[in-house]
Design a protein around this motif. Structure first.
Motif, PDB file in Angstrom:
ATOM      1  N   THR A 197     -23.807 -56.166  16.395  1.00  0.00           N
ATOM      2  CA  THR A 197     -24.544 -54.936  16.149  1.00  0.00           C
ATOM      3  C   THR A 197     -25.238 -55.060  14.801  1.00  0.00           C
ATOM      4  O   THR A 197     -24.744 -55.724  13.898  1.00  0.00           O
ATOM      5  CB  THR A 197     -23.627 -53.694  16.128  1.00  0.00           C
ATOM      6  N   HIS A 207     -30.378 -48.581  15.631  1.00  0.00           N
ATOM      7  CA  HIS A 207     -29.252 -49.499  15.522  1.00  0.00           C
ATOM      8  C   HIS A 207     -29.048 -50.123  16.897  1.00  0.00           C
ATOM      9  O   HIS A 207     -29.079 -49.421  17.911  1.00  0.00           O
ATOM     10  CB  HIS A 207     -27.988 -48.750  15.093  1.00  0.00           C
ATOM     11  N   PHE A 209     -26.941 -52.689  19.672  1.00  0.00           N
ATOM     12  CA  PHE A 209     -25.649 -53.231  20.091  1.00  0.00           C
ATOM     13  C   PHE A 209     -25.903 -54.242  21.213  1.00  0.00           C
ATOM     14  O   PHE A 209     -26.737 -53.999  22.093  1.00  0.00           O
ATOM     15  CB  PHE A 209     -24.757 -52.129  20.673  1.00  0.00           C
ATOM     16  N   GLY A 232     -25.716 -44.334  16.345  1.00  0.00           N
ATOM     17  CA  GLY A 232     -25.124 -45.627  16.642  1.00  0.00           C
ATOM     18  C   GLY A 232     -23.952 -45.937  15.737  1.00  0.00           C
ATOM     19  O   GLY A 232     -22.892 -46.388  16.190  1.00  0.00           O
ATOM     20  N   LEU A 233     -24.118 -45.681  14.448  1.00  0.00           N
ATOM     21  CA  LEU A 233     -23.040 -45.945  13.499  1.00  0.00           C
ATOM     22  C   LEU A 233     -21.865 -45.004  13.718  1.00  0.00           C
ATOM     23  O   LEU A 233     -20.704 -45.402  13.619  1.00  0.00           O
ATOM     24  CB  LEU A 233     -23.577 -45.825  12.071  1.00  0.00           C
ATOM     25  N   ARG A 236     -19.965 -46.223  16.986  1.00  0.00           N
ATOM     26  CA  ARG A 236     -19.964 -47.679  17.099  1.00  0.00           C
ATOM     27  C   ARG A 236     -18.862 -48.207  18.022  1.00  0.00           C
ATOM     28  O   ARG A 236     -19.129 -48.964  18.962  1.00  0.00           O
ATOM     29  CB  ARG A 236     -19.838 -48.302  15.711  1.00  0.00           C
ATOM     30  N   ASP A 237     -17.644 -47.831  17.785  1.00  0.00           N
ATOM     31  CA  ASP A 237     -16.531 -48.380  18.564  1.00  0.00           C
ATOM     32  C   ASP A 237     -16.622 -47.978  20.033  1.00  0.00           C
ATOM     33  O   ASP A 237     -16.374 -48.798  20.927  1.00  0.00           O
ATOM     34  CB  ASP A 237     -15.194 -47.932  17.972  1.00  0.00           C
ATOM     35  N   TYR A 239     -19.314 -47.179  21.748  1.00  0.00           N
ATOM     36  CA  TYR A 239     -20.429 -47.853  22.395  1.00  0.00           C
ATOM     37  C   TYR A 239     -20.089 -49.314  22.703  1.00  0.00           C
ATOM     38  O   TYR A 239     -20.448 -49.837  23.755  1.00  0.00           O
ATOM     39  CB  TYR A 239     -21.673 -47.772  21.520  1.00  0.00           C
TER      40      TYR A 239
END
Length: 257
Positions: A197, A207, A209, A232-233, A236-237, A239
């Motif tokens: 990412t 962002h 991935f 996105g941040l 994150r996990d 996604y």
């Protein structure tokens, strides 16, 4: 006689290479062009380009488009593509995976592969956001510009990667140069992590991935999400987990019919 036959075979092979070069050039340009314009831009003799264009026109691989003798990709290519998709169940599985990803995350989901020594989006499902975040399907992009690019070359050695990627592709859209050694370090980290990412190099608002779709022990493709940077941040996990679950269902494909 053998030498004459070899020479004739060599000419046919070069003609095929040139024909594919013409088709790929038109695909990348995405517009109809005159044969002399094609010849000038690919650096080929006009006589051979005209001969090949006429052959491709007769077989429906190219068609006249836009007047003034311009040509573009022909509809027979669509039927060839449809026959390919009918033979491989993988395409239908891919579409279903992208739909699930877009529904679960509300983000734009993409299925990506290498096209020669470039990255391209093969399939895409846009998310539920009111604004569009995506890359055009079929557009060739330098490998180092993409999250997927770190995964799609992991089966190569460092020396093979640097030989495979054109040196000029390490120049980023803003004109800065990406250090090839830094890129290689990211490739190896992506290989160890099973995902990559980063904040997009192409679009400062997004962002990206990517996770690999494995086939016979290497990343044959990737599943990707393209998201607004903040979202996105923040997710994150989740996604990454969604992408890995979707990719695991594709990694035994393609299935031959």
């Amino acid at each position: 006689m053998d030498a004459i036959a070899d020479e004739a075979g060599g000419k046919r092979a070069r003609g095929l290479d040139r024909a594919f070069e013409i088709l790929d050039f038109l695909r990348q340009k995405r517009q109809a062009l005159k044969p002399n314009e094609i010849a000038a831009q690919i650096g080929a003799p006009r006589s051979s380009v005209y001969e090949l264009v006429n052959l491709l026109l007769r077989n429906g691989i190219l068609e006249f488009s836009g007047g003034d003798g311009r040509v573009y990709l022909g509809r027979k290519l669509y039927f060839l593509g449809a026959a390919y998709e009918h033979h491989f169940d993988f395409t239908r599985e891919c579409e279903a995976a992208l739909e699930r990803l877009a529904d679960e995350t509300r983000e734009t989901a993409q299925f990506c592969m290498l096209d020669g020594n470039k990255y391209t989006v093969v399939r895409m499902r846009e998310g539920a956001r009111p604004f569009r975040i995506s890359t055009d399907i079929g557009q060739s992009v330098p490998i180092p510009w993409t999250a997927s690019g770190r995964l799609l070359v992991t089966h190569m050695s460092d020396a093979e990667i640097l030989d495979f990627i054109p040196k000029e592709d390490f120049r980023l859209p803003d004109g800065e140069w990406l250090d090839p050694q830094a890129f290689l370090a990211e490739v190896r980290q992506a290989e160890a992590d099973g995902f990559f990412t980063f904040n997009s190099i192409v679009d400062s608002f997004t962002h990206c991935f990517a996770v690999p779709v494995m086939d016979e022990g290497q990343a044959a493709a990737t599943l990707c999400l393209v998201t607004p940077k903040a979202d996105g941040l923040a997710n994150r996990d989740r996604y990454i987990d969604c992408l890995k679950a979707a990719a695991s269902g594709l990694s035994h494909a393609p299935k031959r019919g």
